[in-house]
Design a protein around this motif. Structure first.
Motif, PDB file in Angstrom:
ATOM      1  N   TYR A  46      -1.357  -5.964   2.288  1.00 29.22           N
ATOM      2  CA  TYR A  46      -2.404  -5.219   1.578  1.00 29.22           C
ATOM      3  C   TYR A  46      -1.826  -3.963   0.936  1.00 29.22           C
ATOM      4  O   TYR A  46      -2.163  -3.625  -0.209  1.00 29.22           O
ATOM      5  CB  TYR A  46      -3.531  -4.840   2.537  1.00 29.22           C
ATOM      6  N   ASN A  47      -0.965  -3.261   1.650  1.00 25.19           N
ATOM      7  CA  ASN A  47      -0.354  -2.047   1.094  1.00 25.19           C
ATOM      8  C   ASN A  47       0.418  -2.364  -0.183  1.00 25.19           C
ATOM      9  O   ASN A  47       0.290  -1.676  -1.203  1.00 25.19           O
ATOM     10  CB  ASN A  47       0.578  -1.416   2.132  1.00 25.19           C
ATOM     11  N   ASN A  48       1.213  -3.435  -0.142  1.00 22.27           N
ATOM     12  CA  ASN A  48       2.027  -3.769  -1.301  1.00 22.27           C
ATOM     13  C   ASN A  48       1.187  -4.279  -2.469  1.00 22.27           C
ATOM     14  O   ASN A  48       1.487  -3.992  -3.633  1.00 22.27           O
ATOM     15  CB  ASN A  48       3.081  -4.810  -0.917  1.00 22.27           C
ATOM     16  N   ARG A  49       0.125  -5.055  -2.156  1.00 19.57           N
ATOM     17  CA  ARG A  49      -0.746  -5.469  -3.256  1.00 19.57           C
ATOM     18  C   ARG A  49      -1.435  -4.256  -3.866  1.00 19.57           C
ATOM     19  O   ARG A  49      -1.612  -4.179  -5.090  1.00 19.57           O
ATOM     20  CB  ARG A  49      -1.774  -6.505  -2.783  1.00 19.57           C
ATOM     21  N   GLY A  50      -1.784  -3.281  -3.017  1.00 21.36           N
ATOM     22  CA  GLY A  50      -2.329  -2.029  -3.533  1.00 21.36           C
ATOM     23  C   GLY A  50      -1.361  -1.340  -4.473  1.00 21.36           C
ATOM     24  O   GLY A  50      -1.756  -0.820  -5.525  1.00 21.36           O
ATOM     25  N   ASN A  51      -0.074  -1.348  -4.119  1.00 27.50           N
ATOM     26  CA  ASN A  51       0.935  -0.751  -5.003  1.00 27.50           C
ATOM     27  C   ASN A  51       0.952  -1.448  -6.365  1.00 27.50           C
ATOM     28  O   ASN A  51       1.068  -0.793  -7.414  1.00 27.50           O
ATOM     29  CB  ASN A  51       2.325  -0.855  -4.377  1.00 27.50           C
ATOM     30  N   ALA A  52       0.862  -2.772  -6.335  1.00 23.10           N
ATOM     31  CA  ALA A  52       0.882  -3.522  -7.597  1.00 23.10           C
ATOM     32  C   ALA A  52      -0.340  -3.196  -8.443  1.00 23.10           C
ATOM     33  O   ALA A  52      -0.242  -3.002  -9.661  1.00 23.10           O
ATOM     34  CB  ALA A  52       0.967  -5.023  -7.313  1.00 23.10           C
ATOM     35  N   TYR A  53      -1.510  -3.125  -7.815  1.00 25.28           N
ATOM     36  CA  TYR A  53      -2.710  -2.748  -8.566  1.00 25.28           C
ATOM     37  C   TYR A  53      -2.574  -1.329  -9.120  1.00 25.28           C
ATOM     38  O   TYR A  53      -2.985  -1.058 -10.261  1.00 25.28           O
ATOM     39  CB  TYR A  53      -3.942  -2.835  -7.671  1.00 25.28           C
ATOM     40  N   ALA A  54      -2.016  -0.425  -8.336  1.00 23.48           N
ATOM     41  CA  ALA A  54      -1.833   0.956  -8.806  1.00 23.48           C
ATOM     42  C   ALA A  54      -0.925   0.985 -10.026  1.00 23.48           C
ATOM     43  O   ALA A  54      -1.202   1.693 -11.005  1.00 23.48           O
ATOM     44  CB  ALA A  54      -1.260   1.822  -7.685  1.00 23.48           C
ATOM     45  N   MET A  55       0.162   0.216  -9.990  1.00 23.81           N
ATOM     46  CA  MET A  55       1.089   0.175 -11.119  1.00 23.81           C
ATOM     47  C   MET A  55       0.437  -0.441 -12.348  1.00 23.81           C
ATOM     48  O   MET A  55       0.813  -0.130 -13.475  1.00 23.81           O
ATOM     49  CB  MET A  55       2.349  -0.589 -10.736  1.00 23.81           C
ATOM     50  N   LYS A  56      -0.552  -1.299 -12.129  1.00 25.48           N
ATOM     51  CA  LYS A  56      -1.292  -1.895 -13.251  1.00 25.48           C
ATOM     52  C   LYS A  56      -2.358  -0.958 -13.804  1.00 25.48           C
ATOM     53  O   LYS A  56      -3.016  -1.285 -14.798  1.00 25.48           O
ATOM     54  CB  LYS A  56      -1.983  -3.180 -12.784  1.00 25.48           C
ATOM     55  N   GLY A  57      -2.564   0.173 -13.160  1.00 21.86           N
ATOM     56  CA  GLY A  57      -3.601   1.100 -13.604  1.00 21.86           C
ATOM     57  C   GLY A  57      -4.980   0.702 -13.130  1.00 21.86           C
ATOM     58  O   GLY A  57      -5.977   0.996 -13.803  1.00 21.86           O
ATOM     59  N   GLU A  58      -5.069   0.056 -11.969  1.00 20.64           N
ATOM     60  CA  GLU A  58      -6.346  -0.349 -11.391  1.00 20.64           C
ATOM     61  C   GLU A  58      -6.529   0.364 -10.049  1.00 20.64           C
ATOM     62  O   GLU A  58      -6.402  -0.248  -8.969  1.00 20.64           O
ATOM     63  CB  GLU A  58      -6.401  -1.866 -11.219  1.00 20.64           C
ATOM     64  N   PRO A  59      -6.831   1.669 -10.074  1.00 20.50           N
ATOM     65  CA  PRO A  59      -6.851   2.444  -8.823  1.00 20.50           C
ATOM     66  C   PRO A  59      -7.935   2.016  -7.847  1.00 20.50           C
ATOM     67  O   PRO A  59      -7.739   2.120  -6.630  1.00 20.50           O
ATOM     68  CB  PRO A  59      -7.065   3.882  -9.304  1.00 20.50           C
ATOM     69  N   ASP A  60      -9.080   1.532  -8.339  1.00 24.60           N
ATOM     70  CA  ASP A  60     -10.137   1.135  -7.402  1.00 24.60           C
ATOM     71  C   ASP A  60      -9.704  -0.057  -6.548  1.00 24.60           C
ATOM     72  O   ASP A  60      -9.955  -0.087  -5.335  1.00 24.60           O
ATOM     73  CB  ASP A  60     -11.423   0.812  -8.161  1.00 24.60           C
ATOM     74  N   LYS A  61      -9.066  -1.041  -7.192  1.00 23.94           N
ATOM     75  CA  LYS A  61      -8.559  -2.183  -6.420  1.00 23.94           C
ATOM     76  C   LYS A  61      -7.443  -1.729  -5.474  1.00 23.94           C
ATOM     77  O   LYS A  61      -7.344  -2.224  -4.339  1.00 23.94           O
ATOM     78  CB  LYS A  61      -8.053  -3.273  -7.360  1.00 23.94           C
ATOM     79  N   ALA A  62      -6.619  -0.808  -5.933  1.00 27.25           N
ATOM     80  CA  ALA A  62      -5.557  -0.289  -5.075  1.00 27.25           C
ATOM     81  C   ALA A  62      -6.155   0.396  -3.847  1.00 27.25           C
ATOM     82  O   ALA A  62      -5.711   0.167  -2.710  1.00 27.25           O
ATOM     83  CB  ALA A  62      -4.683   0.686  -5.863  1.00 27.25           C
ATOM     84  N   ILE A  63      -7.171   1.222  -4.063  1.00 29.66           N
ATOM     85  CA  ILE A  63      -7.803   1.926  -2.944  1.00 29.66           C
ATOM     86  C   ILE A  63      -8.383   0.945  -1.938  1.00 29.66           C
ATOM     87  O   ILE A  63      -8.246   1.119  -0.715  1.00 29.66           O
ATOM     88  CB  ILE A  63      -8.877   2.897  -3.474  1.00 29.66           C
ATOM     89  N   ALA A  64      -9.024  -0.109  -2.434  1.00 25.27           N
ATOM     90  CA  ALA A  64      -9.599  -1.107  -1.526  1.00 25.27           C
ATOM     91  C   ALA A  64      -8.514  -1.738  -0.651  1.00 25.27           C
ATOM     92  O   ALA A  64      -8.711  -1.928   0.565  1.00 25.27           O
ATOM     93  CB  ALA A  64     -10.334  -2.175  -2.326  1.00 25.27           C
ATOM     94  N   ASP A  65      -7.378  -2.041  -1.249  1.00 20.79           N
ATOM     95  CA  ASP A  65      -6.299  -2.655  -0.470  1.00 20.79           C
ATOM     96  C   ASP A  65      -5.678  -1.665   0.512  1.00 20.79           C
ATOM     97  O   ASP A  65      -5.385  -2.027   1.664  1.00 20.79           O
ATOM     98  CB  ASP A  65      -5.230  -3.227  -1.405  1.00 20.79           C
ATOM     99  N   TYR A  66      -5.454  -0.435   0.084  1.00 22.22           N
ATOM    100  CA  TYR A  66      -4.902   0.560   1.010  1.00 22.22           C
ATOM    101  C   TYR A  66      -5.855   0.798   2.178  1.00 22.22           C
ATOM    102  O   TYR A  66      -5.425   0.966   3.331  1.00 22.22           O
ATOM    103  CB  TYR A  66      -4.628   1.876   0.295  1.00 22.22           C
ATOM    104  N   THR A  67      -7.146   0.796   1.890  1.00 23.96           N
ATOM    105  CA  THR A  67      -8.141   1.014   2.941  1.00 23.96           C
ATOM    106  C   THR A  67      -8.105  -0.115   3.964  1.00 23.96           C
ATOM    107  O   THR A  67      -8.196   0.126   5.181  1.00 23.96           O
ATOM    108  CB  THR A  67      -9.541   1.139   2.315  1.00 23.96           C
ATOM    109  N   GLU A  68      -7.940  -1.345   3.483  1.00 18.99           N
ATOM    110  CA  GLU A  68      -7.830  -2.474   4.408  1.00 18.99           C
ATOM    111  C   GLU A  68      -6.533  -2.391   5.204  1.00 18.99           C
ATOM    112  O   GLU A  68      -6.517  -2.695   6.419  1.00 18.99           O
ATOM    113  CB  GLU A  68      -7.907  -3.792   3.643  1.00 18.99           C
ATOM    114  N   ALA A  69      -5.460  -1.969   4.570  1.00 18.13           N
ATOM    115  CA  ALA A  69      -4.189  -1.791   5.293  1.00 18.13           C
ATOM    116  C   ALA A  69      -4.356  -0.768   6.415  1.00 18.13           C
ATOM    117  O   ALA A  69      -3.862  -0.973   7.536  1.00 18.13           O
ATOM    118  CB  ALA A  69      -3.090  -1.348   4.326  1.00 18.13           C
TER     119      ALA A  69
END
Length: 325
Positions: free
Chosen positions: A89-112
């Motif tokens: 989840y942390n790494n998928r969050g990183n990928a979403y963050a790099m794509k400029g999708e912070p909300d999806k990144a936050i959701a993944d970091y929160t699950e991590a």
């Protein structure tokens, strides 16, 4: 990204071969051989389609190559196969963050974090995503938790400093940058960040010292040369300013801001033809830069070309740039 997972094992022939390919992928990744790592993990997946680890590692490798959609797809499959692994989840969050999708990144970091409440990296990363959304209080809270969990986490101190800087709390930013430097004294970016705060506080000598250290660590740091040039300008040392802006431009020929800053320094030195040339290049790179038109207007006026000066002044106003009184 987190450390790669341990090698897989299996009792049947395919799983044993998959384990060999997986471990080959780990070796290729360690040598930065990304394409070979992808090929090995792909073969591991073919031989053992239930290998969450192989999907995870291939996702890491795609991320290293900047192939974010593929990285996300692999992390998603790894999560389907092993939904309790916080690192995925942390790494998928990183990928979403790099794509400029912070909300999806936050959701993944929160699950991590839910899966592993002691994962300092996930708090730090979520703080970065909150900062992208300009939610600086949340960013600061997450970096603070990351630091509580990992008191020697230099990156978290640096990032919390960035959040304080953006909140307009420069002294707290400086304190965090200073601690980050104590923990990791070879990180050029932290010196640059602290220098930029000193620059805004008009503490020019401190800014120059930090920019100089950033340049010592990373001699190709164009932005540090540009920043130091501005600091020299604050002291009225325009020859040094010009030298630093020139080096910034040599290192990054498309660095528009450095042309504008050098043009300003040339205006101060009364070298108006050179100022005009630099502002013209800045306008080529950034046609809507009202400040560039104003600076060139002043250079034209000083050269006695009133028609061009008036035209540039009008253009600056048209672009919404309010000249200083």
């Amino acid at each position: 990204a987190l450390l790669l997972l341990i090698g897989i094992t299996g009792c049947d022939s395919n799983k044993k071969q998959a384990s060999t390919e997986y471990n080959n992928g780990v070796k290729h990744s360690a040598r930065l051989q990304w394409d070979a790592a992808i090929a090995s993990n792909t073969e591991a997946i073919r031989l053992n389609p239930d290998s969450a680890e192989a999907y995870y590692n291939r996702g890491v490798t795609y991320g290293k190559k900047g192939e974010l959609e593929r990285a996300i797809a692999d992390y998603t499959e790894a999560i389907r196969l092993k939904p309790d692994h916080a690192g995925t989840y942390n790494n998928r969050g990183n990928a979403y963050a790099m794509k400029g999708e912070p909300d999806k990144a936050i959701a993944d970091y929160t699950e991590a974090i839910r899966l592993n409440p002691d994962l300092a990296q996930a708090y730090n990363n979520r703080g970065t995503a909150y900062a992208e959304k300009k939610e600086y209080d949340k960013a600061i809270a997450d970096r603070t938790e990351a630091i509580r969990l990992k008191p020697d986490y230099a990156e978290a101190y640096n990032n919390r400093g960035n959040a304080y800087a953006r909140k307009g709390e420069p002294d707290k930013a400086i304190a965090d940058y200073t601690e980050a430097i104590r923990l990791k004294p070879d990180h050029a970016g932290t010196y640059y960040n602290r220098a930029t705060i000193y620059l805004k506080k008009k503490e020019s000598d401190k800014a120059i010292a930090d920019y100089t250290e950033a340049i010592r660590i990373n001699p190709d740091y164009a932005k540090a040369y540009d920043g130091r040039g501005i600091a020299y300008g604050q002291k009225g040392e325009y020859d040094k300013s010009v030298a630093d802006f020139t080096e910034a431009i040599r290192l990054a020929p498309e660095y528009a801001g450095a042309y504008g800053n050098r043009g300003y320094a040339y205006n101060k030195k009364k070298e108006y033809d050179k100022a005009i040339a630099d502002y013209t290049e800045l306008i080529r790179l950034d046609a809507d830069n009202g400040k560039a038109y104003l600076g060139r207007s002043r250079a034209y006026a000083a050269n006695g070309d009133e028609a061009k000066a008036e035209a540039d002044f009008a253009k600056a106003k048209e672009l919404g740039y309010e000249p200083e009184q």
